[in-house]
Design an enzyme around this catalytic site. Structure first.
Site, PDB file in Angstrom:
ATOM      1  CD  GLU A 110      -2.698   1.173   2.119  1.00 31.87           C
ATOM      2  OE1 GLU A 110      -2.466   0.899   3.527  1.00 31.87           O
ATOM      3  OE2 GLU A 110      -4.296   1.583   2.226  1.00 31.87           O
TER       4      GLU A 110
ATOM      5  CG  HIS B  15      -4.090   5.788   0.607  1.00 35.78           C
ATOM      6  ND1 HIS B  15      -3.740   6.867   2.024  1.00 35.78           N
ATOM      7  CD2 HIS B  15      -4.336   4.298   1.000  1.00 35.78           C
ATOM      8  CE1 HIS B  15      -4.109   5.677   2.395  1.00 35.78           C
ATOM      9  NE2 HIS B  15      -4.747   4.616   3.053  1.00 35.78           N
TER      10      HIS B  15
ATOM     11  CG  ASN C 207     -12.834   4.934   4.678  1.00 32.82           C
ATOM     12  OD1 ASN C 207     -13.182   3.732   4.997  1.00 32.82           O
ATOM     13  ND2 ASN C 207     -13.202   5.408   5.177  1.00 32.82           N
ATOM     14  CB  ALA C 208      -7.134   7.393   2.039  1.00 30.39           C
TER      15      ALA C 208
ATOM     16  NE  ARG D  84     -22.776  20.795 -10.761  1.00 28.72           N
ATOM     17  CZ  ARG D  84     -23.192  20.984  -9.838  1.00 28.72           C
ATOM     18  NH1 ARG D  84     -24.819  20.318  -9.358  1.00 28.72           N
ATOM     19  NH2 ARG D  84     -23.026  22.276  -9.118  1.00 28.72           N
TER      20      ARG D  84
ATOM     21  CG  HIS E  75     -12.276   2.893   8.387  1.00 26.89           C
ATOM     22  ND1 HIS E  75     -12.347   2.598   9.403  1.00 26.89           N
ATOM     23  CD2 HIS E  75     -10.922   3.270   8.468  1.00 26.89           C
ATOM     24  CE1 HIS E  75     -11.190   2.616   9.667  1.00 26.89           C
ATOM     25  NE2 HIS E  75     -10.116   3.141   9.442  1.00 26.89           N
TER      26      HIS E  75
ATOM     27  CG  ASP F 178      -6.448  -0.729   6.799  1.00 25.96           C
ATOM     28  OD1 ASP F 178      -5.308  -1.156   6.851  1.00 25.96           O
ATOM     29  OD2 ASP F 178      -7.039  -0.241   7.028  1.00 25.96           O
TER      30      ASP F 178
ATOM     31  N   GLY G  49      -5.300   2.365  10.597  1.00 30.62           N
ATOM     32  CA  GLY G  49      -6.247   1.105  10.299  1.00 30.62           C
ATOM     33  C   GLY G  49      -7.200   0.825  11.137  1.00 30.62           C
TER      34      GLY G  49
END
Ligand code: ZN
Length: 365
Positions: free
Chosen positions: A114, A178, A202-203, A210, A234, A256, A291
């Protein structure tokens, strides 16, 4: 050996009757007998596990995987990807070299990197100091030790296309995460062969009317798999229900999880980041989520409690993650398959866990 179950989840459907296992393989299903309220399901497959049972995989020696593995087996996980967050190049390379090669229980499917090619705008808890723009030479050095099966990156970054192509040539699954990708950038990435998204919502660039961003594209392109964290923190319940409605059958649960999972509260490492586990998800010093301490059986309970049918909740922890990796040998329970099996009762409590037919965990009543 009969498992003593009332039914088994075979290819996504409940088949009444007991299951027979011989020499580590499922021999037959639908046999007479068994105990009421006990169901055999495939062992769980977790694509994103940073650590578990007090062990942080980025710093783990090979023997630490035994300890973490035992703790994972207790939660029903029989196959997983140790996941390494953004860190110094040498740290990641050392972590890849420490991966157990053969015979680990649970099975190690390969490593999930990651980072480090993540969006500076969507880093979450990843250390800024080690983030990099996509770089083919660095990628080659990270792949050199072997064992990488999935990489999370931000596909909108300059040079990401070449990195994505190289990863796909090497058989590595590419996941967008991410990321601040717009809808058009997301379409381009999925056209190129990015097949899944890391912890959807998330991230990630948020969904707007739009400006649907990568979330809108992932939810509406039917060939894209989505992965998500359902720990009650989360994602809001409505978000989980929305994703399920849009992406049922192509949605994988991930934990995670970090070293604090199944190990109680306290201070732990997530790579170079110090995290605190108390109530709720682990946090970095500045309060950013770092996490989870989620287990896969709890993720299944959480989605089932939202009204998701049992078969679909189990599928999201077994068959779908296996499909994301293109693995046909895990996440299935059927005659001829390896006996990676979780026996649960009608309260979704784990009774037994088998890995390769070996009884590894028996519930303590
Ligand atoms: Zn992440």
């Amino acid at each position: 050996m009969r498992l003593g179950v009332e039914a088994a989840l075979v290819r996504g459907e409940l088949v009444a009757g007991d299951v027979d296992v011989e020499d580590g393989v499922v021999v037959d299903v639908g046999l007479a007998g068994g105990t009421r309220g006990r169901i055999a399901v495939p062992g769980f497959v977790d694509l994103q596990v940073n650590g578990f049972g007090g062990v942080d995989f980025l710093a783990a020696a090979t023997e630490d995987y035994v300890r973490a593995g035992e703790a994972l087996l207790h939660t029903g996980v029989t196959a997983y990807q140790p996941t390494f967050i953004t860190a110094a190049e040498s740290t990641i390379v050392d972590a890849l070299r420490a991966l157990p090669v053969n015979g680990a229980r649970p099975r190690i499917l390969g490593a999930h990197l990651e980072g480090p090619f993540l969006s500076p705008e969507r880093l979450g808890t990843h250390p800024q100091a080690h983030r990099r723009d996509p770089d083919l030479d660095l990628l080659e050095r990270l792949l050199e030790p072997g064992g990488v099966t999935e990489m999370t990156l931000a596909p909108e970054l300059p040079g990401a296309g070449a990195v994505i192509r190289r990863l796909l040539e090497r058989g590595v699954v590419v996941s967008a995460g991410h990321t601040n990708a717009t809808a058009q950038e997301a379409h381009d990435a999925f056209d190129l062969g990015v097949s899944t998204t890391t912890h959807l919502f998330n991230a990630m660039r948020p969904f707007r009317s739009r400006d649907p961003g990568i979330v809108g594209v992932a939810l509406t392109r039917r060939e894209v798999f989505v992965q998500m964290i359902v720990d009650g923190h989360h994602l809001a319940d409505e978000t989980v229900r929305l994703v399920w409605a849009a992406a049922e059958g192509r949605l994988a649960l991930v934990t995670d999880a970090t070293a604090g999972a199944s190990n109680g509260g306290g201070i732990y490492q997530l790579g170079e980041v110090e995290i605190e586990v108390a109530d709720g998800p682990p946090t970095r010093e500045d309060g950013v989520f770092a996490g989870t301490v989620l287990t896969m059986i709890d993720a299944i309970r959480n989605v089932h409690a939202l009204g998701i049918p049992f078969e679909d909740a189990i599928g999201a922890a077994t068959a779908v993650p296996a499909r994301i990796l293109g693995r046909t040998d895990v996440g299935v329970l059927e005659p001829g398959a390896a006996a990676d099996i979780v026996v649960i009762d009608d309260r979704l409590d784990i009774v037994h866990v088998l890995c390769a037919g070996e009884e590894r965990v028996v519930a303590r009543d």
